[in-house]
Scaffold this active site. Structure first.
Site, mmCIF file in Angstrom:
data_model
loop_
_atom_site.group_PDB
_atom_site.id
_atom_site.type_symbol
_atom_site.label_atom_id
_atom_site.label_comp_id
_atom_site.label_asym_id
_atom_site.label_seq_id
_atom_site.Cartn_x
_atom_site.Cartn_y
_atom_site.Cartn_z
ATOM 1 N N TYR A 30 58.367 105.168 42.960
ATOM 2 C CA TYR A 30 58.369 106.688 43.012
ATOM 3 C C TYR A 30 57.247 107.367 42.504
ATOM 4 O O TYR A 30 57.387 107.758 41.625
ATOM 5 C CB TYR A 30 59.817 107.276 42.749
ATOM 6 C CG TYR A 30 60.334 108.389 43.711
ATOM 7 C CD1 TYR A 30 59.893 108.661 44.791
ATOM 8 C CD2 TYR A 30 61.307 109.107 43.058
ATOM 9 C CE1 TYR A 30 60.536 109.373 45.761
ATOM 10 C CE2 TYR A 30 61.983 110.076 43.746
ATOM 11 C CZ TYR A 30 61.427 110.184 45.015
ATOM 12 O OH TYR A 30 62.353 111.029 45.732
ATOM 13 N N HIS B 179 55.462 114.042 45.240
ATOM 14 C CA HIS B 179 56.087 113.307 46.405
ATOM 15 C C HIS B 179 57.616 113.297 45.920
ATOM 16 O O HIS B 179 58.623 113.651 46.763
ATOM 17 C CB HIS B 179 55.650 111.941 46.644
ATOM 18 C CG HIS B 179 56.397 111.258 47.506
ATOM 19 N ND1 HIS B 179 56.859 111.607 48.849
ATOM 20 C CD2 HIS B 179 57.127 110.007 47.204
ATOM 21 C CE1 HIS B 179 57.523 110.863 49.470
ATOM 22 N NE2 HIS B 179 57.750 109.855 48.471
ATOM 23 N N ARG C 186 68.266 116.967 48.120
ATOM 24 C CA ARG C 186 69.230 117.638 47.103
ATOM 25 C C ARG C 186 68.928 119.218 47.311
ATOM 26 O O ARG C 186 69.252 119.659 48.218
ATOM 27 C CB ARG C 186 68.939 117.149 45.856
ATOM 28 C CG ARG C 186 69.557 115.748 45.234
ATOM 29 C CD ARG C 186 69.577 115.306 44.065
ATOM 30 N NE ARG C 186 67.875 115.285 43.648
ATOM 31 C CZ ARG C 186 67.291 114.020 43.786
ATOM 32 N NH1 ARG C 186 67.742 113.008 44.464
ATOM 33 N NH2 ARG C 186 66.073 113.941 43.434
#
Length: 267
Positions: free
Chosen positions: A137, A142, A151
């Site tokens: 990640y 992003h 979320r």
């Protein structure tokens, strides 16, 4: 070791378009199948593929300690395992032979016919046998966007992202070369509003992210750490990488252990 292959002033006797992604300074490594159905390791300059198996057999790597079959394989793994010194010796030699001032191969029509192919005469294959694959990640923007999707914007970027590399192990067996048809995955999705039963069917939210992938060596011993100062010694090269996702499947399955079927159908 000096990397003479990267000399920005070097020109090739092969025709290279001014805006080409493959000038003589690039010299990437890959695997392709030739017009004679021979699988070989190769490189590329301009719009020409270079058969490194034939290049080696015809003596152009003389003086570099390589096994006879180093470039006659269907993946780069053995070449990668030979280490950075070998990679640089090979790249430097290719640059020397294809330099505009070098007529050794340029003036040998018989050898050129065996070594050089137009790109439309070859088919690119998966360049490495992938033993493991970790998806990181790496982009703050992003990670924030995806966190907002799964979320809410207030808790999009979790605290650990700022302190450690966030990643998960992907499915190495579904890494495929560009152009391979990809089947839309089936899976469970979140229950519809008012229901407790998950949905099931083809994903309606398939996308891909254009990423940069690092191909690394397998030189470290299990349990041994690699000092950050030595990182470059273990990186063979970079490739463009499309990371495919089925977001509706992923959103339902990813808590608490992370992605599974929503991320393992193609990369």
């Amino acid at each position: 070791m000096v990397i003479t292959a990267n000399n920005p002033k070097r020109k090739s006797w092969l025709k290279v378009q001014e805006n080409s992604d493959f000038p003589i300074q690039n010299i990437p490594f890959g695997v392709f199948i030739t017009r004679d159905d021979i699988i070989t390791i190769g490189s590329r300059i301009g719009d020409f593929a270079i058969d490194l198996g034939a290049f080696h057999q015809l003596g152009y790597f003389e003086g570099i300690p390589l096994t006879d079959d180093m470039f006659l394989q269907d993946n780069l793994n053995d070449f990668i395992a030979d280490g950075r010194k070998t990679w640089r010796l090979v790249r430097n030699r290719i640059a020397e032979v294809f330099d505009v001032t070098n007529g050794t191969l340029r003036d040998n029509a018989n050898h050129k016919d065996k070594i050089i192919f137009r790109m439309d005469e070859v088919e690119m294959l998966l360049p490495v046998s992938v033993g493991d694959y970790t998806d990181f990640y790496a982009s703050k923007e992003h990670a924030t966007n995806v966190g907002s999707l799964f979320r809410d914007p207030e808790n999009a970027l979790l605290p650990n992202w700022l302190h450690i590399p966030i990643g998960y192990h992907g499915r190495s067996s579904s890494i495929i070369p560009s152009g391979t048809p990809i089947r839309r995955p089936y899976g469970q999705t979140r229950p519809a509003e008012g229901s407790n039963t998950p949905g099931f069917g083809p994903s309606k939210l398939v996308d891909f992210e254009l990423e940069m992938a690092f191909i690394t060596t397998d030189a470290n011993v299990l349990g041994d750490r690699i000092p950050i100062e030595e990182t470059e010694e273990y990186i063979f090269g970079l490739v463009q990488f499309n990371d495919w996702s089925a977001r509706d499947i992923q959103a339902w399955e990813y808590v608490p252990l992370g992605p599974f079927l929503g991320k393992n159908f193609a990369s």
